[in-house]
Design a protein around this motif. Structure first.
Motif, short mmCIF file in Angstrom:
data_model
loop_
_atom_site.label_atom_id
_atom_site.label_comp_id
_atom_site.label_asym_id
_atom_site.label_seq_id
_atom_site.Cartn_x
_atom_site.Cartn_y
_atom_site.Cartn_z
N LEU A 6 -78.06 -56.32 -70.79
CA LEU A 6 -77.30 -56.96 -69.73
C LEU A 6 -78.25 -57.46 -68.65
O LEU A 6 -78.98 -56.67 -68.05
N SER A 7 -78.20 -58.77 -68.40
CA SER A 7 -79.04 -59.34 -67.35
C SER A 7 -78.61 -58.78 -66.00
O SER A 7 -79.41 -58.18 -65.28
N VAL A 8 -77.35 -58.97 -65.64
CA VAL A 8 -76.78 -58.40 -64.42
C VAL A 8 -75.29 -58.15 -64.66
O VAL A 8 -74.57 -59.05 -65.10
N THR A 9 -74.83 -56.94 -64.37
CA THR A 9 -73.40 -56.63 -64.38
C THR A 9 -73.06 -56.00 -63.04
O THR A 9 -73.71 -55.04 -62.62
N THR A 10 -72.05 -56.54 -62.35
CA THR A 10 -71.68 -56.02 -61.04
C THR A 10 -70.18 -55.80 -60.94
O THR A 10 -69.38 -56.50 -61.56
N VAL A 40 -70.38 -52.41 -53.74
CA VAL A 40 -70.95 -53.27 -54.79
C VAL A 40 -71.77 -52.38 -55.71
O VAL A 40 -72.71 -51.71 -55.28
N VAL A 41 -71.40 -52.35 -56.99
CA VAL A 41 -72.07 -51.51 -57.98
C VAL A 41 -72.75 -52.42 -58.99
O VAL A 41 -72.11 -53.34 -59.53
N ASP A 47 -63.64 -57.06 -58.63
CA ASP A 47 -64.29 -58.15 -59.36
C ASP A 47 -65.33 -57.53 -60.29
O ASP A 47 -66.19 -56.77 -59.85
N LEU A 48 -65.22 -57.86 -61.58
CA LEU A 48 -66.17 -57.39 -62.58
C LEU A 48 -66.85 -58.61 -63.18
O LEU A 48 -66.19 -59.47 -63.77
N ASN A 49 -68.16 -58.67 -63.03
CA ASN A 49 -68.94 -59.83 -63.46
C ASN A 49 -70.07 -59.37 -64.36
O ASN A 49 -70.80 -58.43 -64.02
N SER A 50 -70.22 -60.02 -65.51
CA SER A 50 -71.33 -59.69 -66.40
C SER A 50 -72.01 -60.99 -66.83
O SER A 50 -71.39 -61.86 -67.45
#
Length: 227
Positions: free
Chosen positions: A64-68, A52-53, A84-87
């Motif tokens: 960016l609030s949170v990007t993982t 998990v990055v 999975d790329l989430n922003s």
């Protein structure tokens, strides 16, 4: 005995040569002349879990609030690719472009044929000219951020969106997978999205049938709630 030892040593060399090389999951975020690279478990990784990055902060004109990015070993494994790329809440005060990339290497396919499920959803700000371009790549050279084979290219306009695709690729082992999401804001605003690529669940395969997968791609687009 000497001949047997020679055979065993040769087999060991062959096994070593065929073993996949593994890189560390990596996020790369670019806006204008600014690039932020976040490697799993590095000092600038906002998470502590392997596979998990995470990144929180600014990239050029974007905040960016949170990007993982999530992949193996946290989810999936060599034979069950998972990316999975989430922003969440990517905000800019003016027009601009943010490119978000997430990559992992060392994946393997059975008989060098790859079937993947792709799902994406989110909300793009309502400013004229705003959009999200979504690309999925597999690379038979097993290179991080490799773009050898484009499995999917799609673009979405303003407002809420969601989409599902079934992807097929012929690849040699091992290979890398990369998600690239390019967010364009026509003016200041906020956008969020979540993009997933992975092996479909067996129940999904059963419902769809091998015939559907053989077509390589089906698309269904509908409105969804914002992330």
């Amino acid at each position: 005995m000497k001949k047997l030892l020679t055979v065993l040593l040769a087999a060991g060399v062959m096994t070593t040569a065929a073993a996949p090389s593994f890189a560390t999951p990596t996020l790369r975020l670019t806006s204008g002349a600014v690039t932020k690279t976040v490697v799993d478990n590095a000092a600038n990784d906002a998470t502590e879990e392997s596979g998990v990055v995470g990144y929180m902060g600014s990239v050029g004109d974007f905040s960016l609030s949170v990007t993982t990015g999530v992949t193996k070993p946290y989810q999936g494994d060599e034979y069950n690719p998972y990316l999975d790329l989430n922003s969440l809440s990517g905000t800019s005060g003016k027009a601009g472009t943010l490119k978000l990339e997430f990559t992992e290497t060392g994946f393997l396919s059975i008989d060098n044929v790859l079937y993947l499920l792709s799902q994406i959803g989110g909300t793009i700000n309502n400013a004229n000219g705003s959009s999200l371009t979504y690309d999925v790549y597999a690379d038979a050279s097993n290179a991080a951020f490799g773009t050898g084979t484009q499995l999917l290219h799609a673009q979405y306009g303003t407002g809420a969106f969601s989409n599902t695709d079934f992807l097929k690729g012929d690849l040699t082992n091992p290979f890398s997978l990369t998600i690239v999401a390019t967010l364009t804001h026509g003016a200041g605003g906020t956008s969020s999205f979540d993009a997933f690529v992975g092996v479909p669940e067996p129940t999904t395969l059963g419902l769809l049938g091998i015939g559907v997968l053989a077509l390589g791609r089906t698309r269904k687009k509908h409105k969804s709630k914002s992330l």
